[in-house]
Design an enzyme around this catalytic site. Sequence first.
Site, short mmCIF file in Angstrom:
data_model
loop_
_atom_site.label_atom_id
_atom_site.label_comp_id
_atom_site.label_asym_id
_atom_site.label_seq_id
_atom_site.Cartn_x
_atom_site.Cartn_y
_atom_site.Cartn_z
N LYS A 35 2.09 52.19 12.22
CA LYS A 35 2.21 53.45 11.49
C LYS A 35 1.59 54.59 12.32
O LYS A 35 0.90 54.33 13.30
CB LYS A 35 1.54 53.34 10.11
CG LYS A 35 0.04 53.14 10.12
CD LYS A 35 -0.43 52.76 8.73
CE LYS A 35 -1.86 52.32 8.72
NZ LYS A 35 -2.81 53.30 8.29
N ARG A 130 -8.27 53.03 -4.07
CA ARG A 130 -7.43 54.04 -3.44
C ARG A 130 -5.97 53.80 -3.82
O ARG A 130 -5.28 54.67 -4.29
CB ARG A 130 -7.62 53.99 -1.92
CG ARG A 130 -6.89 55.07 -1.16
CD ARG A 130 -7.05 54.94 0.34
NE ARG A 130 -6.44 53.73 0.87
CZ ARG A 130 -6.33 53.44 2.16
NH1 ARG A 130 -6.81 54.28 3.06
NH2 ARG A 130 -5.76 52.33 2.57
N TYR A 255 -16.19 79.23 25.74
CA TYR A 255 -16.27 79.91 24.45
C TYR A 255 -17.64 79.70 23.82
O TYR A 255 -18.13 78.57 23.78
CB TYR A 255 -15.19 79.37 23.50
CG TYR A 255 -13.80 79.85 23.82
CD1 TYR A 255 -13.49 81.21 23.81
CD2 TYR A 255 -12.79 78.95 24.12
CE1 TYR A 255 -12.21 81.65 24.10
CE2 TYR A 255 -11.51 79.37 24.40
CZ TYR A 255 -11.22 80.73 24.38
OH TYR A 255 -9.95 81.17 24.67
N MET A 303 -8.34 75.09 23.99
CA MET A 303 -7.04 74.53 23.63
C MET A 303 -6.41 73.74 24.78
O MET A 303 -5.81 72.69 24.59
CB MET A 303 -6.09 75.66 23.21
CG MET A 303 -4.79 75.18 22.63
SD MET A 303 -3.67 76.53 22.26
CE MET A 303 -4.49 77.32 20.89
C1 LIG Z 1 -2.78 48.46 4.17
C2 LIG Z 1 -3.23 48.45 5.58
N1 LIG Z 1 -3.25 47.30 6.25
C3 LIG Z 1 -3.66 47.23 7.54
C4 LIG Z 1 -4.09 48.34 8.20
C5 LIG Z 1 -4.58 48.22 9.62
O1 LIG Z 1 -5.94 48.52 9.66
P1 LIG Z 1 -6.77 48.48 11.05
O2 LIG Z 1 -6.17 49.56 11.88
O3 LIG Z 1 -8.16 48.77 10.66
O4 LIG Z 1 -6.52 47.13 11.61
C6 LIG Z 1 -4.10 49.57 7.53
C7 LIG Z 1 -4.60 50.76 8.23
O5 LIG Z 1 -5.09 51.70 7.69
C8 LIG Z 1 -3.66 49.63 6.19
O6 LIG Z 1 -3.65 50.78 5.51
#
Ligand SMILES: Cc1ncc(COP(=O)(O)O)c(C=O)c1O
Length: 365
Positions: A35, A130, A255, A303
């Site tokens: 992701k 969450r 800066y 930047m």
């Molecule tokens: C539901 C879920 N599983 C697995 C992971 C992977 O986590 P990590 O990057 O800490 O291994 C995440 C990451 O946020 C997650 O949201």
Amino acid sequence: MARPLKATIDLNAILHNYKYAKKLHPTCKAFAVVKSNAYGHGAVKVAQYLDKEADAFAVAAIEEAIALRDANVVSPILLLEGVFEGDEWSVCEQNGFWVAMENAQQLESFINSGVKIEKIFVKLDSGMRRLGADKTLACELVSKLRESGRVGEVLLMTHFACADDVSDSMTMTQLSVFEETRREIGEIQASVANSAAIMKWAVPEGGWIRPGIMLYGISPFVGLTGRDLGLKPAMTLTSKVISVRTLEQGERVGYGLSYEAPERHQLATIAVGYGDGYARHTCNGAPLQINGMAAELAGRVSMDMITAKFKDTSNFLEMGQTVVLWGENVPVETVADAAGTIGYELVTRMTSRPRYCYLVDSEIK
Ligand SMILES: Cc1ncc(COP(=O)(O)O)c(C=O)c1O
């Protein structure tokens, strides 16, 4: 001549880290979590490279999954946040996406959609508060999905809040809530472990692990680097010295003039800045390497540029010297520490501005 900033991604390292996660749990299958653009490493390139080896991929949402299918990635892909709107179900069916589910609206839209889905992971809120259903709703989702006859397999998943802190008992508490729910359901495959849990906690045998940050060779634990854990860091961020000047004692830099030279020394200006993903709040003294030697940030991050000096200021700075911002010998975790954040954020916030270059067996692909 192009701007010299380059992010080099070692795809072999990512494969090594994926295999390492599986080796720690030989009875489990493993999602490669890609992701957020594979935590800034380039989801398409990473998934294409892992496609033959990975049991499946996991992304946050459907757009990320579609981008992988469009790039001819064939392995199953799990949507970790499930569907947001009912019309996504038919896209999931057509593309063989697997889906996480945590609420009654998602169940209803699935039932109304009439589609068949190979695997649905019912997400239990075992304490993180969450995402996820409570125990009663999770049991109900599992039984209704099974009754629908339109899901190949229903599994139970949860996510840990504190697995990166081995002294925190919350992970054991969450595991016991998970196991209690599992007992109530009866036979069901589990998926609980993120990277920290994969490396430091006892997780249920069988089922699915979900390594994310460890794939990229980065540690989820404070005070430990990926290398300390036997991982291979995948991203090296390099640039060059584009200007050199000499500061007199007491001269100030950049800066806000936030750095003051404690003695006469040379100062390097380097092509990288917060427009590339190098965090603006990284403090004076943050580690980097110039020409293979230890150096440190001296002055506020702009930047497009940073300024730095050698730790041993008797070393000689020259234009064109290579700078390692993080990677080999400069763990991203230590740079993150100097920016008051975590390695996850530094790599994930990388922008599209640096040149990205992918290595397989040390050759550019
Ligand atoms: C539901 C879920 N599983 C697995 C992971 C992977 O986590 P990590 O990057 O800490 O291994 C995440 C990451 O946020 C997650 O949201």
